[in-house]
Design a protein around this motif. Structure first.
Motif, PDB file in Angstrom:
ATOM      1  N   LYS A   1      -3.230   4.034  -2.338  1.00  0.00           N
ATOM      2  CA  LYS A   1      -3.164   2.960  -3.319  1.00  0.00           C
ATOM      3  C   LYS A   1      -2.855   1.657  -2.591  1.00  0.00           C
ATOM      4  O   LYS A   1      -1.990   1.617  -1.726  1.00  0.00           O
ATOM      5  CB  LYS A   1      -2.061   3.258  -4.338  1.00  0.00           C
ATOM      6  CG  LYS A   1      -1.829   2.166  -5.357  1.00  0.00           C
ATOM      7  CD  LYS A   1      -0.749   2.583  -6.341  1.00  0.00           C
ATOM      8  CE  LYS A   1      -0.497   1.549  -7.378  1.00  0.00           C
ATOM      9  NZ  LYS A   1      -1.669   1.104  -8.109  1.00  0.00           N
TER      10      LYS A   1
ATOM     11  N   ASP B   1      -6.119  -4.123  -7.743  1.00  0.00           N
ATOM     12  CA  ASP B   1      -5.518  -2.802  -7.581  1.00  0.00           C
ATOM     13  C   ASP B   1      -6.602  -1.807  -7.203  1.00  0.00           C
ATOM     14  O   ASP B   1      -7.652  -1.742  -7.854  1.00  0.00           O
ATOM     15  CB  ASP B   1      -4.843  -2.389  -8.897  1.00  0.00           C
ATOM     16  CG  ASP B   1      -4.036  -1.123  -8.771  1.00  0.00           C
ATOM     17  OD1 ASP B   1      -3.241  -1.014  -7.818  1.00  0.00           O
ATOM     18  OD2 ASP B   1      -4.198  -0.229  -9.630  1.00  0.00           O
TER      19      ASP B   1
ATOM     20  N   ASN C   1      -7.231   2.341  -6.071  1.00  0.00           N
ATOM     21  CA  ASN C   1      -6.686   3.697  -5.975  1.00  0.00           C
ATOM     22  C   ASN C   1      -7.809   4.656  -5.604  1.00  0.00           C
ATOM     23  O   ASN C   1      -8.835   4.701  -6.282  1.00  0.00           O
ATOM     24  CB  ASN C   1      -6.106   4.139  -7.321  1.00  0.00           C
ATOM     25  CG  ASN C   1      -4.987   3.237  -7.780  1.00  0.00           C
ATOM     26  OD1 ASN C   1      -3.850   3.440  -7.450  1.00  0.00           O
ATOM     27  ND2 ASN C   1      -5.336   2.200  -8.538  1.00  0.00           N
TER      28      ASN C   1
ATOM     29  N   VAL D   1      -5.286   8.580 -12.959  1.00  0.00           N
ATOM     30  CA  VAL D   1      -4.762   7.223 -12.912  1.00  0.00           C
ATOM     31  C   VAL D   1      -5.001   6.611 -14.288  1.00  0.00           C
ATOM     32  O   VAL D   1      -6.148   6.483 -14.724  1.00  0.00           O
ATOM     33  CB  VAL D   1      -5.453   6.374 -11.824  1.00  0.00           C
ATOM     34  CG1 VAL D   1      -4.945   4.937 -11.860  1.00  0.00           C
ATOM     35  CG2 VAL D   1      -5.250   6.985 -10.454  1.00  0.00           C
TER      36      VAL D   1
ATOM     37  N   SER E   1       0.851  -1.192   0.000  1.00  0.00           N
ATOM     38  CA  SER E   1       0.000   0.000   0.000  1.00  0.00           C
ATOM     39  C   SER E   1       0.885   1.241   0.000  1.00  0.00           C
ATOM     40  O   SER E   1       2.009   1.223   0.513  1.00  0.00           O
ATOM     41  CB  SER E   1      -0.946   0.006   1.203  1.00  0.00           C
ATOM     42  OG  SER E   1      -0.221   0.032   2.402  1.00  0.00           O
TER      43      SER E   1
ATOM     44  N   SER F   1      -2.352  -2.670  -3.566  1.00  0.00           N
ATOM     45  CA  SER F   1      -2.267  -3.691  -4.609  1.00  0.00           C
ATOM     46  C   SER F   1      -1.984  -5.050  -3.983  1.00  0.00           C
ATOM     47  O   SER F   1      -1.197  -5.154  -3.047  1.00  0.00           O
ATOM     48  CB  SER F   1      -1.135  -3.378  -5.593  1.00  0.00           C
ATOM     49  OG  SER F   1      -1.395  -2.210  -6.308  1.00  0.00           O
TER      50      SER F   1
END
Length: 183
Positions: free
Chosen positions: A78, A93, A95, A109, A43, A80
């Protein structure tokens, strides 16, 4: 031979072998392709002027490749989760971002995912036993002896996709944006 040179060469050789020994001992030396798994949970927290680029996977080795560029003025969270192994990739993912109220550049993005697999093809016109709209895997027209003219094939068979998916999400000053993707 000079004693100093002999000692230097010997020490260099010993040091080189000492550093290479772990590669020999793992039994992977001289094996052209080794496979393994990779997991990553990560993160990020950004604030201010942001310029971030990330690539996940390799087009040929994992079957897909994700490239992501994030830029702008504001705040970004963010997260992932990535799992990769030979010919396989799983990505989640997330964001979440806010463009600063006085931003010069909107937060944006941009994500592009490209697959290594060939697309399916569609017949545009009737041709022989095929009707317009028939869909077939790409290798079909390369291995059939009746389709010998590449120019004819290019005119009547078209790919359904380019195997590239791209998105762009942005937020105006003072507004929020969210990009969530998984494949």
């Amino acid at each position: 031979m000079n004693k100093k040179i002999l000692i230097t060469v010997t020490l260099t050789l010993v040091l080189t072998l000492a550093l290479a020994l772990p590669a020999f001992s793992q039994g992977k030396f001289m094996v052209p392709f080794t496979t393994g798994d990779l997991s990553q949970t990560i993160s990020y927290e950004f604030e201010g002027k942001i310029d971030f680029e990330k690539q996940v996977g390799h087009l040929c080795n994992t079957g897909a490749e994700m490239k992501q560029a994030i830029s702008g003025d504001g705040k970004l969270s963010k997260a992932s989760e990535i799992y990769m192994k030979a010919y396989f990739m799983d990505v989640m993912d997330s964001n979440s971002f806010v463009t600063a109220p006085d931003a010069v550049r909107n937060m944006e993005v941009i994500t592009a995912i490209e697959l290594c697999a060939p697309p399916k093809y569609v017949f545009i016109d009737d041709w022989g036993v095929f009707e317009a709209g028939d869909v077939y895997p790409a290798p079909l027209f390369f291995i059939n002896p009746w389709m010998t003219d590449d120019l004819v094939a290019a005119e009547i068979i078209k790919p359904l996709t380019r195997q590239i998916w791209a998105t762009s999400v942005s937020a105006d000053p003072g507004h929020t944006g969210v990009y969530m993707g998984g494949f």
